[in-house]
Design an enzyme around this catalytic site. Structure first.
Site, PDB file in Angstrom:
ATOM      1  CG  HIS A  58     -19.208  11.036   6.252  1.00 35.92           C
ATOM      2  ND1 HIS A  58     -20.073  12.110   6.118  1.00 35.92           N
ATOM      3  CD2 HIS A  58     -17.992  11.563   6.531  1.00 35.92           C
ATOM      4  CE1 HIS A  58     -19.394  13.227   6.306  1.00 35.92           C
ATOM      5  NE2 HIS A  58     -18.137  12.926   6.565  1.00 35.92           N
ATOM      6  N   GLY A  75       0.824  -1.207   0.000  1.00 36.91           N
ATOM      7  CA  GLY A  75       0.000   0.000   0.000  1.00 36.91           C
ATOM      8  C   GLY A  75       0.850   1.245   0.000  1.00 36.91           C
ATOM      9  CD  GLU A 100     -17.257  15.487  10.901  1.00 33.48           C
ATOM     10  OE1 GLU A 100     -17.477  14.313  10.566  1.00 33.48           O
ATOM     11  OE2 GLU A 100     -16.780  15.801  11.996  1.00 33.48           O
ATOM     12  NE  ARG A 145     -16.988  11.866  10.088  1.00 35.49           N
ATOM     13  CZ  ARG A 145     -15.849  11.794   9.446  1.00 35.49           C
ATOM     14  NH1 ARG A 145     -15.275  10.624   9.267  1.00 35.49           N
ATOM     15  NH2 ARG A 145     -15.266  12.861   8.969  1.00 35.49           N
ATOM     16  CG  LEU A 166     -17.104  12.826   2.110  1.00 34.54           C
ATOM     17  CD1 LEU A 166     -17.969  12.119   3.135  1.00 34.54           C
ATOM     18  CD2 LEU A 166     -15.653  12.813   2.552  1.00 34.54           C
ATOM     19  CD  GLN A 197     -16.694   7.352  10.978  1.00 28.93           C
ATOM     20  OE1 GLN A 197     -15.804   7.791  10.268  1.00 28.93           O
ATOM     21  NE2 GLN A 197     -16.793   7.664  12.260  1.00 28.93           N
ATOM     22  CB  ALA A 228      -0.661   4.110   6.652  1.00 24.00           C
ATOM     23  CG  ASP A 278      -7.579  -6.421  -1.820  1.00 22.68           C
ATOM     24  OD1 ASP A 278      -8.788  -6.719  -1.834  1.00 22.68           O
ATOM     25  OD2 ASP A 278      -7.003  -5.873  -2.778  1.00 22.68           O
ATOM     26  CG  PHE A 292     -13.670  17.797  11.262  1.00 23.82           C
ATOM     27  CD1 PHE A 292     -13.630  18.926  10.478  1.00 23.82           C
ATOM     28  CD2 PHE A 292     -13.607  16.551  10.636  1.00 23.82           C
ATOM     29  CE1 PHE A 292     -13.523  18.833   9.093  1.00 23.82           C
ATOM     30  CE2 PHE A 292     -13.497  16.447   9.251  1.00 23.82           C
ATOM     31  CZ  PHE A 292     -13.453  17.579   8.480  1.00 23.82           C
ATOM     32  NE  ARG A 350     -11.882   7.847  10.506  1.00 27.97           N
ATOM     33  CZ  ARG A 350     -11.977   8.949   9.763  1.00 27.97           C
ATOM     34  NH1 ARG A 350     -11.456  10.089  10.188  1.00 27.97           N
ATOM     35  NH2 ARG A 350     -12.607   8.922   8.600  1.00 27.97           N
ATOM     36  CG  HIS A 388     -16.407   8.098   5.576  1.00 34.16           C
ATOM     37  ND1 HIS A 388     -16.061   8.614   4.348  1.00 34.16           N
ATOM     38  CD2 HIS A 388     -15.639   8.770   6.480  1.00 34.16           C
ATOM     39  CE1 HIS A 388     -15.138   9.558   4.496  1.00 34.16           C
ATOM     40  NE2 HIS A 388     -14.847   9.662   5.779  1.00 34.16           N
TER      41      HIS A 388
END
Ligand SMILES: Cc1cc2nc3c(=O)[nH]c(=O)nc-3n(C[C@H](O)[C@H](O)[C@H](O)COP(=O)(O)OP(=O)(O)OC[C@H]3O[C@@H](n4cnc5c(N)ncnc54)[C@H](O)[C@@H]3O)c2cc1C
Length: 566
Positions: free
Chosen positions: A235, A12, A248, A279, A245, A233, A16, A214, A119, A380, A344
């Site tokens: 949204h 990936g 927020e 949320r 989307l 989650q 991250a 995956d 937020f 979250r 989301h």
């Protein structure tokens, strides 16, 4: 089969994965970064609203990292590991400033301080932003950094199929080049899974098509656990009907949710925080309005920006305006935007501790949305995910470097193992008839949305389980019509579906087991949070067709559970 030797494989190339890669390669280790798409097309690029950070001198004078931790713990309905949340808050300021020093230019206030917006669930405003293209800004900056390192090889448009393990140690990853289906065994001492989320399991999602979960499924098949799988989650404000989307950030800047009667209905559900409640609460409120007949025909409510003024909206919320125009034909400057909840984010993930290490398989690490460090608990808070990818991407990278100092080189070629995995995948192209993957995937996404969505109950979850088991049987007879080796996307879609089915089984089983409501997991048959019995993490393993569920305590440092009102 060709073998490529590396110290570490990072799966990936979102925020991250790239952050871990940066740390590991800077320490002198050789890293292969494998990604289904070109790095800057990873879903991190789609993040709009911002990244939460307490920055000394740039925050409300009454704020401090402890408030940030408290908000995160309460937002997560006390299922958060509090040491992880403390680390997230404490590192937030310096990681945002690090990315800025690398070239990600955050919006500023007229006095030069880094700008900020509210937020959901924040006591003080903490969300930092690059217009409403924050993820894009961060990802391009980080990719540029990592591209300059000579210890890193990028394998773009490569599909990771499965991990190869020896006893309980990871020895590499089997991956296929998507251009021609050519397999390579990437042999390594450690693997960092940073494969992002799984929104494609649901009929309605804000996620990209590549988010098929995956990494979770590969980890399950290799014998690692998914932690807190039942927490998904939704949204509250995805554009109706396309599910694109609407960040927020819109509510952070003052947009108001209204029902078909024009009422600001959040006054009923969160009298203090209103539209900026977390949320899970806002999503349930919207569905309740619709269910009780106060929604618009088709099942949506509206998000009203019109009072904010054209200039301000265009400066701060350009993407929302563009999306409303392109995908719903709405001019958000003068008309309210139609919205409804959509999947989301995935709070569940590969079970790792605060160092990013998985306890089941030696050498297996995970970071970002693919991991469950347990920083988000049962729900979250918005803008905490970009932060998690960077903070825990970095932590994981540091601990991989520590691990490598004493790690063993994989000895064998693992030919039997890799050939078997390959045969298992190729059978979909070899079969001339059977069930087409498209039939299964649509059914799965409907089942998950209808029965494992915002509201859940025993009957629905049992129904979902029997449907998923049936779909898994059907998937055994799956085939693809395209038999060529050149960009055979149908074949890769079939492999993704196999992953989605494994994860769906684990999510649904764990949701059936948890007989309480907490954060995003809402059981209409058990509507209360039950700390006496359920203040614990779910740890779920996939053993063939059976899900084995165990539990693990939540790590609490300073914050005792209290009622979650906003
Ligand atoms: C529309 C949208 C807006 C968002 N806005 C915000 C926001 O404003 N603030 C916030 O904090 N969070 C936001 N989020 C959430 C946040 O963006 C993500 O959780 C985060 O970016 C995930 O980053 P990651 O590095 O874990 O994974 P990703 O960026 O999703 O990257 C996953 C990587 O894994 C690779 N991959 C996956 N499977 C395979 C495979 N089988 N083989 C090879 N490679 C594979 C992909 O190619 C990709 O490179 C938003 C999410 C969405 C969907």
């Amino acid at each position: 089969m060709d073998i490529a030797d590396y110290d570490v494989v990072v799966l990936g190339s979102g925020l991250a994965g790239l952050m871990s890669t940066y740390v590991i390669a800077s320490a002198g280790y050789k890293v292969a970064v494998i990604s289904k798409v070109f790095p800057t097309r990873s879903h991190s690029a789609a993040a709009e609203g911002g990244i939460a950070a307490y920055i000394p001198g740039n925050s409300d004078p009454n704020d401090n990292p402890d408030y940030m931790t408290y908000d995160t713990v309460k937002g997560g309905d006390y299922l958060v590991d509090q040491d992880a949340a403390e680390l997230l808050s404490n590192e937030s300021g310096n990681i945002v400033m690090l990315l800025e020093s690398w070239g990600a230019l955050f919006n500023r206030q007229p006095d030069g301080r880094v700008a900020v917006r509210y937020f959901g669930g924040q006591t003080y405003p903490r969300t930092r932003f690059i217009g409403d293209k924050t993820g894009m800004g961060l990802l391009h900056t980080l990719f540029e950094r990592v591209s300059g390192l000579d210890k890193v090889d990028f394998y773009n448009e490569w599909f990771a199929l499965d991990f190869v393990t020896d006893s309980n140690r990871i020895v590499g990853v089997l991956a296929l080049q998507m251009k021609d289906m050519e397999p390579v065994f990437f042999r390594s001492k450690a693997v960092v899974v940073a494969t992002g989320g799984m929104g494609m399991l649901y009929r309605h999602t804000t996620n990209s098509y590549i988010n098929t979960g995956d990494g979770y499924a590969m980890a399950l098949r290799a014998g690692a656990a998914i932690k807190d799988p039942e927490f998904v989650q939704f949204h509250p404000t995805a554009l109706y009907p396309s599910d694109v989307l609407i960040s927020e950030a819109a509510r952070g800047e003052g947009a108001i949710l209204r029902n078909a009667k024009g009422e600001r209905f959040m006054t009923r559900y969160a009298p203090k925080k209103l539209d900026l409640a977390p949320r899970d609460i806002v999503s349930r409120a919207i569905f309740t309005e619709v269910k009780e007949g106060r929604g618009f025909p088709g099942g949506y409510v509206v998000l009203d920006l019109t009072h904010l003024g054209e200039e301000y909206i265009k400066e701060r919320l350009a993407l929302a305006v563009e999306a409303a125009k392109s995908f719903a034909g709405i001019d958000a400057i003068t008309e309210p935007i139609p919205v409804r909840p959509a999947q989301h984010y995935y709070m569940g993930g590969i079970d790792v501790d605060i160092t990013g290490r998985n306890p089941d398989i030696v050498g297996l690490f995970a970071a970002g949305e693919a991991a469950c460090v347990s920083v988000h608990g049962a729900n979250r808070l918005g803008s905490n995910s970009l932060l998690e990818t960077l903070v825990f991407g970095r932590e994981t990278g540091k601990h991989v470097v520590e691990f490598l100092k004493n790690a063993q080189e994989p000895q064998s070629q693992y030919q039997n193992e890799t050939e078997k995995l390959l045969d298992d995948a190729y059978r979909f192209v070899k079969s001339e008839s059977g069930v087409h993957f498209g039939e299964i995937v649509n059914k799965l996404r409907d089942v998950m949305w209808d029965y494992v969505g915002v509201f859940r109950d025993e009957g629905g979850l049992k129904n979902a389980l029997s449907e998923i088991n049936e779909l898994r049987d059907m998937a055994g007879k799956m085939y693809v019509t395209d038999k060529s080796k050149v960009y055979n996307t149908e074949f890769f879609n079939a492999l993704e579906l196999r992953n989605m089915l494994d994860l769906a089984l684990v999510i649904t089983t764990s949701a059936l087991e948890r007989k309480e409501s907490r954060g995003a997991h809402y059981r209409t048959d058990y509507p209360e949070r039950d700390d006496d019995h359920w203040l614990k993490h779910t740890i779920a393993y996939l053993r063939g067709n059976t899900v084995e569920v165990t539990y693990k305590p939540v790590r609490m440092t300073r914050w005792k559970p209290e009622p979650r009102v906003y």
